[in-house]
Scaffold this motif. Structure first.
Motif, PDB file in Angstrom:
ATOM      1  N   PHE A 165       3.363  17.038  11.332  1.00 15.62           N
ATOM      2  CA  PHE A 165       4.207  16.497  10.263  1.00 15.62           C
ATOM      3  C   PHE A 165       5.453  15.847  10.848  1.00 15.62           C
ATOM      4  O   PHE A 165       5.851  16.093  11.984  1.00 15.62           O
ATOM      5  CB  PHE A 165       4.614  17.598   9.262  1.00 15.62           C
ATOM      6  N   LEU A 166       6.059  14.976  10.035  1.00  9.66           N
ATOM      7  CA  LEU A 166       7.343  14.367  10.327  1.00  9.66           C
ATOM      8  C   LEU A 166       8.274  14.703   9.170  1.00  9.66           C
ATOM      9  O   LEU A 166       7.941  14.496   8.010  1.00  9.66           O
ATOM     10  CB  LEU A 166       7.209  12.850  10.476  1.00  9.66           C
ATOM     11  N   PHE A 167       9.442  15.246   9.506  1.00 12.69           N
ATOM     12  CA  PHE A 167      10.429  15.713   8.542  1.00 12.69           C
ATOM     13  C   PHE A 167      11.602  14.735   8.568  1.00 12.69           C
ATOM     14  O   PHE A 167      12.023  14.299   9.633  1.00 12.69           O
ATOM     15  CB  PHE A 167      10.872  17.114   8.970  1.00 12.69           C
ATOM     16  N   LYS A 168      12.139  14.385   7.392  1.00 14.92           N
ATOM     17  CA  LYS A 168      13.197  13.379   7.331  1.00 14.92           C
ATOM     18  C   LYS A 168      14.236  13.731   6.269  1.00 14.92           C
ATOM     19  O   LYS A 168      13.959  14.460   5.322  1.00 14.92           O
ATOM     20  CB  LYS A 168      12.633  12.002   6.943  1.00 14.92           C
ATOM     21  N   VAL A 169      15.418  13.159   6.419  1.00 12.76           N
ATOM     22  CA  VAL A 169      16.311  12.933   5.289  1.00 12.76           C
ATOM     23  C   VAL A 169      16.263  11.436   5.020  1.00 12.76           C
ATOM     24  O   VAL A 169      16.485  10.631   5.929  1.00 12.76           O
ATOM     25  CB  VAL A 169      17.753  13.372   5.586  1.00 12.76           C
ATOM     26  N   LEU A 170      15.928  11.060   3.791  1.00 13.41           N
ATOM     27  CA  LEU A 170      15.818   9.662   3.399  1.00 13.41           C
ATOM     28  C   LEU A 170      16.975   9.339   2.457  1.00 13.41           C
ATOM     29  O   LEU A 170      17.192  10.049   1.468  1.00 13.41           O
ATOM     30  CB  LEU A 170      14.476   9.403   2.727  1.00 13.41           C
ATOM     31  N   ALA A 171      17.723   8.277   2.768  1.00 16.40           N
ATOM     32  CA  ALA A 171      18.873   7.878   1.955  1.00 16.40           C
ATOM     33  C   ALA A 171      18.725   6.415   1.571  1.00 16.40           C
ATOM     34  O   ALA A 171      18.963   5.522   2.385  1.00 16.40           O
ATOM     35  CB  ALA A 171      20.170   8.099   2.730  1.00 16.40           C
ATOM     36  N   ALA A 172      18.310   6.177   0.341  1.00 19.08           N
ATOM     37  CA  ALA A 172      18.044   4.814  -0.137  1.00 19.08           C
ATOM     38  C   ALA A 172      19.238   4.290  -0.911  1.00 19.08           C
ATOM     39  O   ALA A 172      19.590   4.822  -1.968  1.00 19.08           O
ATOM     40  CB  ALA A 172      16.798   4.803  -1.019  1.00 19.08           C
ATOM     41  N   GLY A 173      19.861   3.246  -0.384  1.00 20.01           N
ATOM     42  CA  GLY A 173      20.904   2.547  -1.115  1.00 20.01           C
ATOM     43  C   GLY A 173      20.355   1.356  -1.868  1.00 20.01           C
ATOM     44  O   GLY A 173      20.936   0.909  -2.858  1.00 20.01           O
ATOM     45  N   LEU A 174      19.217   0.839  -1.401  1.00 23.47           N
ATOM     46  CA  LEU A 174      18.527  -0.292  -2.009  1.00 23.47           C
ATOM     47  C   LEU A 174      17.052   0.055  -2.134  1.00 23.47           C
ATOM     48  O   LEU A 174      16.564   0.974  -1.450  1.00 23.47           O
ATOM     49  CB  LEU A 174      18.698  -1.546  -1.144  1.00 23.47           C
ATOM     50  N   PRO A 175      16.281  -0.653  -2.961  1.00 28.29           N
ATOM     51  CA  PRO A 175      14.868  -0.317  -3.150  1.00 28.29           C
ATOM     52  C   PRO A 175      14.046  -0.508  -1.878  1.00 28.29           C
ATOM     53  O   PRO A 175      14.242  -1.462  -1.121  1.00 28.29           O
ATOM     54  CB  PRO A 175      14.411  -1.303  -4.231  1.00 28.29           C
ATOM     55  N   LEU A 176      13.122   0.423  -1.650  1.00 28.64           N
ATOM     56  CA  LEU A 176      12.135   0.287  -0.585  1.00 28.64           C
ATOM     57  C   LEU A 176      10.967  -0.552  -1.098  1.00 28.64           C
ATOM     58  O   LEU A 176      10.846  -0.813  -2.297  1.00 28.64           O
ATOM     59  CB  LEU A 176      11.616   1.648  -0.131  1.00 28.64           C
ATOM     60  N   SER A 177      10.081  -0.940  -0.186  1.00 33.10           N
ATOM     61  CA  SER A 177       8.916  -1.720  -0.585  1.00 33.10           C
ATOM     62  C   SER A 177       7.975  -0.903  -1.458  1.00 33.10           C
ATOM     63  O   SER A 177       7.881   0.325  -1.348  1.00 33.10           O
ATOM     64  CB  SER A 177       8.171  -2.222   0.651  1.00 33.10           C
ATOM     65  N   LEU A 178       7.284  -1.592  -2.334  1.00 29.67           N
ATOM     66  CA  LEU A 178       6.200  -1.011  -3.118  1.00 29.67           C
ATOM     67  C   LEU A 178       5.019  -0.829  -2.167  1.00 29.67           C
ATOM     68  O   LEU A 178       4.638  -1.761  -1.452  1.00 29.67           O
ATOM     69  CB  LEU A 178       5.848  -1.958  -4.253  1.00 29.67           C
ATOM     70  N   GLN A 179       4.415   0.381  -2.142  1.00 30.81           N
ATOM     71  CA  GLN A 179       3.425   0.664  -1.112  1.00 30.81           C
ATOM     72  C   GLN A 179       2.438   1.736  -1.538  1.00 30.81           C
ATOM     73  O   GLN A 179       2.625   2.425  -2.542  1.00 30.81           O
ATOM     74  CB  GLN A 179       4.130   1.106   0.167  1.00 30.81           C
ATOM     75  N   ALA A 180       1.366   1.874  -0.741  1.00 27.36           N
ATOM     76  CA  ALA A 180       0.382   2.937  -0.907  1.00 27.36           C
ATOM     77  C   ALA A 180      -0.116   3.317   0.483  1.00 27.36           C
ATOM     78  O   ALA A 180       0.048   2.563   1.443  1.00 27.36           O
ATOM     79  CB  ALA A 180      -0.775   2.484  -1.794  1.00 27.36           C
ATOM     80  N   HIS A 181      -0.732   4.496   0.577  1.00 30.15           N
ATOM     81  CA  HIS A 181      -1.216   4.992   1.858  1.00 30.15           C
ATOM     82  C   HIS A 181      -2.714   5.291   1.784  1.00 30.15           C
ATOM     83  O   HIS A 181      -3.232   5.647   0.719  1.00 30.15           O
ATOM     84  CB  HIS A 181      -0.465   6.264   2.250  1.00 30.15           C
ATOM     85  N   PRO A 182      -3.427   5.156   2.906  1.00 27.70           N
ATOM     86  CA  PRO A 182      -4.887   5.343   2.898  1.00 27.70           C
ATOM     87  C   PRO A 182      -5.281   6.813   2.953  1.00 27.70           C
ATOM     88  O   PRO A 182      -4.489   7.689   3.307  1.00 27.70           O
ATOM     89  CB  PRO A 182      -5.310   4.623   4.183  1.00 27.70           C
ATOM     90  N   THR A 183      -6.545   7.086   2.632  1.00 24.90           N
ATOM     91  CA  THR A 183      -7.121   8.396   2.900  1.00 24.90           C
ATOM     92  C   THR A 183      -7.346   8.546   4.405  1.00 24.90           C
ATOM     93  O   THR A 183      -7.231   7.574   5.170  1.00 24.90           O
ATOM     94  CB  THR A 183      -8.473   8.561   2.187  1.00 24.90           C
ATOM     95  N   LEU A 184      -7.695   9.748   4.838  1.00 22.75           N
ATOM     96  CA  LEU A 184      -7.952   9.969   6.259  1.00 22.75           C
ATOM     97  C   LEU A 184      -9.138   9.130   6.725  1.00 22.75           C
ATOM     98  O   LEU A 184      -9.081   8.500   7.792  1.00 22.75           O
ATOM     99  CB  LEU A 184      -8.206  11.462   6.508  1.00 22.75           C
ATOM    100  N   ASP A 185     -10.207   9.077   5.934  1.00 16.77           N
ATOM    101  CA  ASP A 185     -11.379   8.279   6.326  1.00 16.77           C
ATOM    102  C   ASP A 185     -11.037   6.790   6.380  1.00 16.77           C
ATOM    103  O   ASP A 185     -11.477   6.078   7.290  1.00 16.77           O
ATOM    104  CB  ASP A 185     -12.533   8.515   5.345  1.00 16.77           C
ATOM    105  N   GLN A 186     -10.275   6.308   5.404  1.00 16.73           N
ATOM    106  CA  GLN A 186      -9.871   4.901   5.411  1.00 16.73           C
ATOM    107  C   GLN A 186      -9.003   4.581   6.618  1.00 16.73           C
ATOM    108  O   GLN A 186      -9.146   3.523   7.248  1.00 16.73           O
ATOM    109  CB  GLN A 186      -9.123   4.573   4.121  1.00 16.73           C
ATOM    110  N   ALA A 187      -8.094   5.486   6.962  1.00 17.49           N
ATOM    111  CA  ALA A 187      -7.214   5.264   8.113  1.00 17.49           C
ATOM    112  C   ALA A 187      -8.016   5.222   9.414  1.00 17.49           C
ATOM    113  O   ALA A 187      -7.775   4.358  10.269  1.00 17.49           O
ATOM    114  CB  ALA A 187      -6.147   6.360   8.174  1.00 17.49           C
ATOM    115  N   ARG A 188      -8.945   6.138   9.566  1.00 20.47           N
ATOM    116  CA  ARG A 188      -9.763   6.155  10.788  1.00 20.47           C
ATOM    117  C   ARG A 188     -10.583   4.866  10.907  1.00 20.47           C
ATOM    118  O   ARG A 188     -10.651   4.263  11.985  1.00 20.47           O
ATOM    119  CB  ARG A 188     -10.675   7.377  10.776  1.00 20.47           C
ATOM    120  N   ALA A 189     -11.200   4.462   9.797  1.00 22.18           N
ATOM    121  CA  ALA A 189     -12.022   3.250   9.833  1.00 22.18           C
ATOM    122  C   ALA A 189     -11.164   2.007  10.051  1.00 22.18           C
ATOM    123  O   ALA A 189     -11.516   1.123  10.844  1.00 22.18           O
ATOM    124  CB  ALA A 189     -12.820   3.126   8.541  1.00 22.18           C
TER     125      ALA A 189
END
Length: 397
Positions: free
Chosen positions: A82-106
């Motif tokens: 895992f990666l642990f963070k403190v995230l501080a957004a002053g402006l909007p981040l990009s609209l996004q989505a993440h893949p499944t494990l199988d999609q990422a591997r492929a």
């Protein structure tokens, strides 16, 4: 127990003040977006066990079983999962989505086979891992998460009075849910030229005009995104998503395929150790529409706001359906609570002062904004500190 020295990432959307305030430092005047805690090769934390500073990634690589534990190595491999963070957004981040494990591997294997450089701007898959994540608000945190029901989005678009949206409204009202969402998202992300710019401009103007009369704050959220990304058709994609505001201590879990964007606020974030992002807009970066449409889950659902479940030992756990990370919160008093060993842990103090003590008599004090790594072989650790708030990141074995 090892005190961590952590990197701050200065992305343009970051807050100028939030992370310096957490760390007790004066602002530099530049945005500070993410404080990284962990062993990600992009910016690992550093520790010093008396023989000079070493990156946590190198320490773990030298003896994974001692640092992560045999059970974690058997289940997740030889890297901190895992990666642990403190995230501080002053402006909007990009609209996004993440893949499944199988999609990422492929996807990773395909881009490797085609020789796409890892740092290429059009590369989709930087690694072969999935990236489920959780954000827990430290202050009021505003974002967009998951598709709203098509009929409700049609009503929202109709209320803006922009004629160019009428074809999208017709699709949302006439077709089955997943088909309607897919078609509208594909349409708006493929729009180009003066007509697209005019439509986005008219929608932004309508949102700004209507926002003051909206008691939910949703229109103000969309207007905020529009102001920071003028002319970006991702604004029309954003209108498909639920607007959500988290109060301090509340969290959102974001699994594979769920489109989302963080708008503003500060939170503790934890994710699987991956950098795989498929962008949907509100960004100058690459948007691969066909691959995005393959990854996104076109199912409407209201955001499920998580509140921690407390146990008798004082742990307030945020339940998630994956094992790569486990996150909880403690608010200890002067009487210590015991944190079990046997797995890698990172502790982050976000309020007050926390005191850690091991069975061998060693200890560590964490002030606000400070963090520590507890290796799996270190045994149980006592935690105390009236007025302290401590987040614990580990794994489920």
């Amino acid at each position: 127990m090892d005190r961590l020295r952590n990197a701050v990432r200065p992305y343009a959307w970051g807050s100028v003040t939030a992370i310096p305030a957490l760390l007790g430092q004066a602002p530099t005047g530049e945005p500070q977006a993410e404080l990284w805690m962990g062993a990600h090769p992009g910016d690992p934390s550093w520790i010093d066990r008396g023989d000079g500073p070493r990156s946590l990634a190198d320490v773990i690589a030298a003896d994974p079983r001692a640092e992560l534990g045999a059970a974690a190595v058997a289940k997740f491999g030889t890297e901190l999962p895992f990666l642990f963070k403190v995230l501080a957004a002053g402006l909007p981040l990009s609209l996004q989505a993440h893949p499944t494990l199988d999609q990422a591997r492929a996807g990773f294997a395909d881009e490797e086979a085609r020789g796409v450089p890892l740092d290429a701007p059009h590369r989709n898959y930087r690694d072969a891992n999935h990236k489920p994540e959780l954000i827990c608000a430290l202050d009021e945190f505003e974002g967009l998460c998951g598709f709203r029901a098509p009929a409700a989005t049609a009503d929202l678009m109709a209320s803006l009075g922009v004629p160019a949206l009428d074809p999208l409204i017709d699709v949302l009202r006439a077709k089955p849910e997943s088909e309607a969402l897919r078609e509208v998202l594909a349409t708006v992300l493929s729009m180009t030229g003066p007509e697209a710019e005019h439509t986005v401009s008219e929608v932004a103007r309508a949102l700004t005009a209507a926002a003051p009369g909206d008691p939910t704050g949703a229109l103000a959220g969309y207007a905020f995104a529009a102001a920071e990304h003028p002319g970006d058709t991702g604004l029309l994609a954003a209108l498909l998503l639920n607007h959500v505001v988290l109060r301090p201590g509340e969290a959102l879990y974001l699994g594979a395929g769920v489109p989302h964007a963080y708008l503003r606020g500060t939170g503790v974030e934890i994710m699987a150790n991956s950098d795989n992002v498929l962008r949907c807009g509100l960004t100058p970066k690459h948007v691969d529409v066909p691959e995005l449409l393959r990854v996104v889950d076109f199912e409407a659902a209201a955001p499920q706001v998580l509140r921690p479940e407390a146990d008798a030992a004082g742990e307030r756990l945020y339940p998630v359906p994956i094992d790569e990370f486990r996150i909880s919160r403690y608010e200890p008093a002067d009487r210590p609570v015991e944190l079990p060993g046997g797995a890698p842990q990172i502790l982050l103090c976000t309020e007050g002062t926390a005191f850690l003590s091991a069975a061998d008599g060693t200890g560590l004090t964490l002030a606000r904004g400070e963090s520590a790594f507890l290796p799996a072989g270190g045994g149980p650790v006592g935690l105390r500190g009236a007025g302290a708030t401590v987040f614990r990141a580990t794994v489920t074995l």
